[in-house]
Design an enzyme around this catalytic site. Structure first.
Site, PDB file in Angstrom:
ATOM      1  N   GLU A 213       0.822  -1.218   0.000  1.00 52.80           N
ATOM      2  CA  GLU A 213       0.000   0.000   0.000  1.00 52.80           C
ATOM      3  C   GLU A 213       0.855   1.267   0.000  1.00 52.80           C
ATOM      4  O   GLU A 213       1.923   1.302   0.602  1.00 52.80           O
ATOM      5  CB  GLU A 213      -0.865   0.032   1.265  1.00 52.80           C
ATOM      6  CG  GLU A 213      -1.822  -1.121   1.352  1.00 52.80           C
ATOM      7  CD  GLU A 213      -2.585  -1.165   2.671  1.00 52.80           C
ATOM      8  OE1 GLU A 213      -3.122  -2.232   2.979  1.00 52.80           O
ATOM      9  OE2 GLU A 213      -2.627  -0.155   3.391  1.00 52.80           O
TER      10      GLU A 213
ATOM     11  N   CYS B 226       5.133  -7.923   7.705  1.00 45.58           N
ATOM     12  CA  CYS B 226       6.013  -7.396   8.747  1.00 45.58           C
ATOM     13  C   CYS B 226       6.186  -8.474   9.800  1.00 45.58           C
ATOM     14  O   CYS B 226       5.272  -9.239  10.081  1.00 45.58           O
ATOM     15  CB  CYS B 226       5.378  -6.149   9.361  1.00 45.58           C
ATOM     16  SG  CYS B 226       6.406  -5.353  10.612  1.00 45.58           S
TER      17      CYS B 226
ATOM     18  N   CYS C 126      -3.543   0.767   8.202  1.00 45.88           N
ATOM     19  CA  CYS C 126      -2.397   0.357   7.404  1.00 45.88           C
ATOM     20  C   CYS C 126      -2.350  -1.169   7.273  1.00 45.88           C
ATOM     21  O   CYS C 126      -2.388  -1.878   8.265  1.00 45.88           O
ATOM     22  CB  CYS C 126      -1.146   0.869   8.103  1.00 45.88           C
ATOM     23  SG  CYS C 126       0.363   0.339   7.356  1.00 45.88           S
TER      24      CYS C 126
END
Ligand code: SAH
Length: 346
Positions: free
Chosen positions: A93, A113, A331
């Site tokens: 993104e 992540c 996010c």
């Protein structure tokens, strides 16, 4: 043999590759301009390069590009949120935001992540891979091309932990800083959950970057319960690294603090934060937490009260303006939803 990722090469590296192919140095300059100033997406567009050399380039190098998988445009404030498809089918993104001082781009540094922050959608499905310097650069180039807007500043705050992809991020920064974008590193903020060894390394490099620390809690007990990285580098180590960063670079640290109802938004939490940061030259960015489907953290109702307590105690604190409220997704949520309801782009 794997082809060389040409967009990740510095001008010096590109010149060395071309010289080794028997080409003159000025060819490297022409090609570098096509890549980073004119930003072409195909070798065939390099019209002042002979067809023979273009064929040789095709054989030796790959010129990566991104595809727009989704584009969400805010009807309120010109925020644009992109889901970019990478050459291997993964997606990240990128968010373009408009401020008084210009356009700011929030870019991703990894696919997924491994930091495991409890409230963050980017980490739920774990880590897939690092982004290459070219893949970070292309988030700028593709966004500028698609939106027709110039990117004036960058925040490394999208998917991923930038300091966990240290070498590629440093290479990306030097590419952004050189011709093409020619952006001063003073216009770039790097946000980290607190990889202390890397913060120390960054301080030694004296890049001029603004460092944002994702703090979110001011005691080890609370911080470790929502951010596993705190078990590796505790608050004492983190705060020492922040003070050293400021001493070495003269750059004031920015602390991110996302307010979660009942977890870190109480008066007690505010007092703990005041004790931790009192006397330090810094700025606190308060963010009402973005609720994510997979976790039951709730947005705090006491953001303003929390801010007032900090400012009354002499700590510089502001509440981050919510941009793109109508396309607001935490996010990493867009990537997780890939293939779901949002409008797809050809
Ligand atoms: N890994 C880096 C940068 C990416 S996250 C870091 O941790 O700083 C960017 C910022 O968004 C961080 O401050 C992160 O803690 C915060 N964040 C993540 N999920 C969030 C959520 N659901 N609501 C509010 N902030 C969030």
């Amino acid at each position: 043999m794997d082809k060389i990722d040409i967009l990740s090469l510095s001008r010096e590296e590109l010149t060395a590759e071309l010289t080794a192919m028997g080409e003159k140095a000025f060819r490297a300059k022409q090609i570098y301009d096509w890549l980073h100033v004119k930003k072409v997406s195909d070798f065939s567009q390099m019209t002042n390069i002979s067809a023979q050399l273009r064929n040789m380039l095709e054989e030796k190098f790959c010129l990566k590009s991104l595809i727009i998988k989704k584009r969400l445009v805010s009807g309120i404030d010109n925020t644009v949120k992109y889901l970019y498809g990478l050459p291997d089918g993964e997606a990240v993104e990128t968010v373009l935001m408009e401020y008084k001082h210009g356009n700011s781009l929030c870019i991703s540094t990894q696919v997924g992540c491994r930091m495991g922050c409890r409230f963050c959608a980017s980490t739920i499905a774990g880590f897939v891979r690092h982004l290459l310097p070219s893949e970070m650069l292309l988030q700028i180039y593709e966004t500028e091309r698609d939106s027709g807007r110039h990117v004036d500043s960058i925040v490394l705050m999208g998917i991923g932990e930038p300091l966990d992809n240290f070498d590629n991020v440093m290479k990306f920064l030097s590419l952004v800083n050189s011709e093409g974008e020619g952006m001063s590193l003073r216009h770039i903020s790097l946000s980290t959950c607190g990889l202390v060894d890397r913060i120390n390394e960054l301080a030694e490099m004296k890049t001029g970057l603004t460092l944002s620390i994702s703090l979110h809690a001011a005691t080890d007990e609370k911080r470790s319960s929502i951010m596993p990285i705190n078990k590796k580098y505790n608050l004492e180590q983190l705060m020492k690294a922040c003070r050293d960063y400021f001493a070495k670079t003269g750059r004031r640290i920015s602390f991110e603090y996302s307010l979660i109802e009942g977890v870190n938004d109480t008066e007690e939490s505010a007092n703990e934060l005041i004790r931790l940061l009192g006397g330090m030259l810094c700025h606190v960015n308060l963010i009402p937490i973005n609720e994510i489907r997979e976790r039951d953290f709730k947005k705090s109702r006491y953001v303003e009260r929390f801010r007032k307590r900090l400012t009354d105690a002499g700590i510089n604190a502001t509440v981050r303006r919510t941009l793109g409220a109508d396309i607001n997704a935490a996010c990493g949520q867009l990537r997780r939803d890939d293939g779901a309801s949002e409008e797809a782009v050809d």
